[in-house]
Write an enzyme that holds these catalytic residues in place. Structure first.
Site, PDB file in Angstrom:
ATOM      1  N   ASP A 245       0.839  -1.185   0.000  1.00  0.00           N
ATOM      2  CA  ASP A 245       0.000   0.000   0.000  1.00  0.00           C
ATOM      3  C   ASP A 245       0.880   1.244   0.000  1.00  0.00           C
ATOM      4  OD1 ASP A 245      -2.166  -1.616   0.188  1.00  0.00           O
ATOM      5  OD2 ASP A 245      -2.273  -1.523   2.373  1.00  0.00           O
ATOM      6  N   LYS A 267      -4.441   3.011  -2.761  1.00  0.00           N
ATOM      7  CA  LYS A 267      -5.868   3.220  -3.010  1.00  0.00           C
ATOM      8  C   LYS A 267      -6.287   4.632  -2.648  1.00  0.00           C
ATOM      9  CE  LYS A 267      -7.354  -0.175  -0.839  1.00  0.00           C
ATOM     10  NZ  LYS A 267      -7.828  -1.405  -0.227  1.00  0.00           N
ATOM     11  N   MET A 380      -8.174   6.918   9.986  1.00  0.00           N
ATOM     12  CA  MET A 380      -8.803   7.589   8.845  1.00  0.00           C
ATOM     13  C   MET A 380      -9.826   8.601   9.331  1.00  0.00           C
ATOM     14  SD  MET A 380      -9.202   4.240   6.398  1.00  0.00           S
ATOM     15  CE  MET A 380      -9.729   3.125   7.687  1.00  0.00           C
TER      16      MET A 380
HETATM   17  N1  SAH Z   1      -3.580  -1.358   9.024  1.00  0.00           N
HETATM   18  C1  SAH Z   1      -3.196  -0.028   9.435  1.00  0.00           C
HETATM   19  C2  SAH Z   1      -4.320   0.975   9.272  1.00  0.00           C
HETATM   20  C3  SAH Z   1      -4.737   1.218   7.849  1.00  0.00           C
HETATM   21  S1  SAH Z   1      -5.972   2.450   7.737  1.00  0.00           S
HETATM   22  C4  SAH Z   1      -2.693  -0.088  10.876  1.00  0.00           C
HETATM   23  O1  SAH Z   1      -2.808  -1.126  11.515  1.00  0.00           O
HETATM   24  O2  SAH Z   1      -2.150   0.911  11.347  1.00  0.00           O
HETATM   25  C5  SAH Z   1      -5.025   3.891   7.420  1.00  0.00           C
HETATM   26  C6  SAH Z   1      -5.004   4.791   8.627  1.00  0.00           C
HETATM   27  O3  SAH Z   1      -4.083   4.306   9.598  1.00  0.00           O
HETATM   28  C7  SAH Z   1      -4.548   6.197   8.365  1.00  0.00           C
HETATM   29  O4  SAH Z   1      -5.598   6.981   7.861  1.00  0.00           O
HETATM   30  C8  SAH Z   1      -4.114   6.662   9.727  1.00  0.00           C
HETATM   31  O5  SAH Z   1      -5.233   7.020  10.507  1.00  0.00           O
HETATM   32  C9  SAH Z   1      -3.562   5.389  10.320  1.00  0.00           C
HETATM   33  N2  SAH Z   1      -2.092   5.308  10.233  1.00  0.00           N
HETATM   34  C10 SAH Z   1      -1.367   4.420   9.551  1.00  0.00           C
HETATM   35  N3  SAH Z   1      -0.046   4.639   9.729  1.00  0.00           N
HETATM   36  C11 SAH Z   1       0.056   5.682  10.553  1.00  0.00           C
HETATM   37  C12 SAH Z   1       1.149   6.396  11.120  1.00  0.00           C
HETATM   38  N4  SAH Z   1       2.408   6.054  10.880  1.00  0.00           N
HETATM   39  N5  SAH Z   1       0.868   7.436  11.931  1.00  0.00           N
HETATM   40  C13 SAH Z   1      -0.393   7.786  12.196  1.00  0.00           C
HETATM   41  N6  SAH Z   1      -1.454   7.151  11.688  1.00  0.00           N
HETATM   42  C14 SAH Z   1      -1.246   6.125  10.879  1.00  0.00           C
END
Ligand code: SAH
Length: 459
Positions: A245, A267, A380
């Site tokens: 991703d 995406k 998100m």
């Molecule tokens: N599977 C991922 C989440 C995917 S949804 C997980 O477990 O973290 C995508 C969302 O994850 C983003 O919109 C944000 O809210 C959060 N996110 C992912 N990486 C991040 C990071 N390094 N810092 C802050 N938020 C993060």
């Protein structure tokens, strides 16, 4: 990268070394490992140099190097121990168009000799562009410790068998050699070279047909490569194809093999967007071709990762898969603010929510979330801020409930935005556009975490 590493074929080539003292001896020890013909120019050579000459391992010329000596040689070393004499060597070499190295003189050299870990035919070369010899020595010591001395012998035994494995396709061949070098080979070699050769013969006889493809769903963690699991690191290193991703950080992708095919299927964002069905099809396609695929997802693949849809596609196609969890961004965000997600006496439950779902802004159990002490991580959630605030306050949450938004958690670009429920929309306006941001409801950064963040930002 000012200096580009290459491995030069030394067979039937001549290397000239000007000098026969201590400095030259150190270079010669290394050069003697090669197949090059060595010609050493020294009027008064060290005992070691004279000894090698007597054994016929080098040719000793008992005078200074001259212009006529250089043409046709592969490399020239200026190792006289005298800067002026070395500079003369460099002029002679350049006059004949032959690359020259002056010992301990980076600027005066056309090439430098790296520190070497020798498991011939496996050679590891370590260079720091002359910037950090101490570091090079340390790395060398660690690599020395990491590579069993048997590795060279195994590689040599393997070399003789290479042709007999050639009919296998790339993946089967890699699997074959990986088994030999790291599993069956070292065991057999403990009983001697013949046992190792016999083992290879046995493996060849047993046949090493291509295995079926496989998909590993792997959590890439929040961004800092050090937050990967050891398993994720290994799988990345073994993958033929990495499908990731947009959120997966470049530092993590660095860990894939150079030859791996790396495909981004972002995406979100502004680039071309992939449809979920196309991603599913891509996974099936690569796995069906026999590849080991790593499907790399930010954080943990099971948290807002659309994991089930991809799994179902694989199950339908009969492709095998496994899941390797990762550190989800809520954990990284909590670490960044120095708080725990659950706490005795404050909250016995912790919620993971999404700001929006297929329907738009997501609905939740607002009454529970609005209770004093409730904590939640909102993924998100940036665009849903005003909606969230409205829903929570409507259900009785206090306007001054602490809220912290953490952007780029765990990365060098990490920023904390400590605010209150009332001010949440405004605080989110101050976040970096496009940066992944996690909202922690009910949690304020500890003073120390905030001070550290301020300090970093001031830098
Ligand atoms: N599977 C991922 C989440 C995917 S949804 C997980 O477990 O973290 C995508 C969302 O994850 C983003 O919109 C944000 O809210 C959060 N996110 C992912 N990486 C991040 C990071 N390094 N810092 C802050 N938020 C993060």
């Amino acid at each position: 990268m000012r200096h580009y590493p290459v491995f030069l074929d030394m067979r039937d080539r001549t290397v000239l070394v000007a000098g026969g003292g201590e400095v030259a001896v150190a270079k010669l020890r290394l050069l003697l490992k090669t197949e090059a013909r060595l010609r050493v120019f020294a009027a008064t050579p060290d005992a070691a140099v004279a000894g090698w000459a007597a054994e016929g391992r080098i040719e000793l010329v008992a005078r200074a190097i001259e212009a006529g000596d250089v043409p046709g040689s592969a490399l020239v070393y200026g190792a006289t121990g005298n800067a002026l004499a070395d500079a003369r060597v460099a002029r002679l070499a350049r006059g004949a168009g032959v690359p020259v190295n002056l010992v301990d003189n980076l600027e005066g050299s056309d090439f430098i000799t790296p520190a070497i870990v020798d498991r011939d035919p496996v050679t590891v070369a370590i260079g720091t562009e002359g910037a950090a010899p101490v570091l090079a020595r340390k790395i060398k010591a660690e690599v020395e410790a990491m590579l069993p001395t048997s590795l060279g012998s195994l590689a040599r035994i393997g070399q003789a068998f290479r042709g007999r494995v050639e009919h296998l396709d790339g993946k089967a061949r890699r699997g074959f050699w990986t088994r030999f070098y790291f599993q069956t080979g070292p065991r057999a070699l403990a009983e001697g070279q013949e046992a190792a050769e016999a083992e290879l013969g046995r493996m060849l006889g047993a046949g090493a047909e291509a295995e079926d493809g496989f998909v590993h769903f792997v959590g890439a963690g929040p961004g800092d490569p050090e937050l990967l699991t050891l398993k994720a690191r290994r799988l990345l290193h073994e993958a033929d194809v990495v499908i990731h991703d947009r959120l997966v950080s470049p530092g993590v992708l660095e860990l894939a093999r150079r030859e791996a095919t790396i495909i981004e299927v972002g995406k979100t964002g502004f680039g071309p967007s992939w449809k979920q069905d196309d991603i599913n099809a891509l996974l099936v396609l690569h796995a069906a071709s026999g590849a080991t695929v790593v499907r790399l997802k930010g954080g943990d693949p099971a948290v807002f990762g659309r994991l089930d849809e991809e799994i179902e596609a694989l199950e339908t196609a009969g492709v095998r898969y496994a899941i390797t969890p990762g550190i989800t961004s809520a954990s990284a965000a909590a670490a960044a603010i120095g708080q725990s997600l659950t706490k005795r006496g404050r909250n016995a439950a912790f919620r993971i929510l999404t700001g929006h779902d297929v329907e738009g802004f997501a609905e939740h159990d607002w009454r529970e979330l609005a209770k004093p002490g409730a904590t939640a991580a909102i993924y998100m959630g940036k665009r849903a801020a005003t909606f969230l605030r409205g829903r929570l306050m409507m259900h009785g949450a206090s306007a001054d409930t602490p809220v912290t938004a953490v952007e780029n958690a765990s990365l060098a670009s990490q920023r904390l935005h400590a605010t209150t429920l009332l001010d949440l929309p405004r605080a989110l306006d101050a976040t970096t556009p496009g940066a992944p941001t996690l909202i922690l409801i009910g949690l304020a950064p500890r003073a120390a975490a905030l001070a550290l963040a301020d300090m970093k930002e001031a830098l």
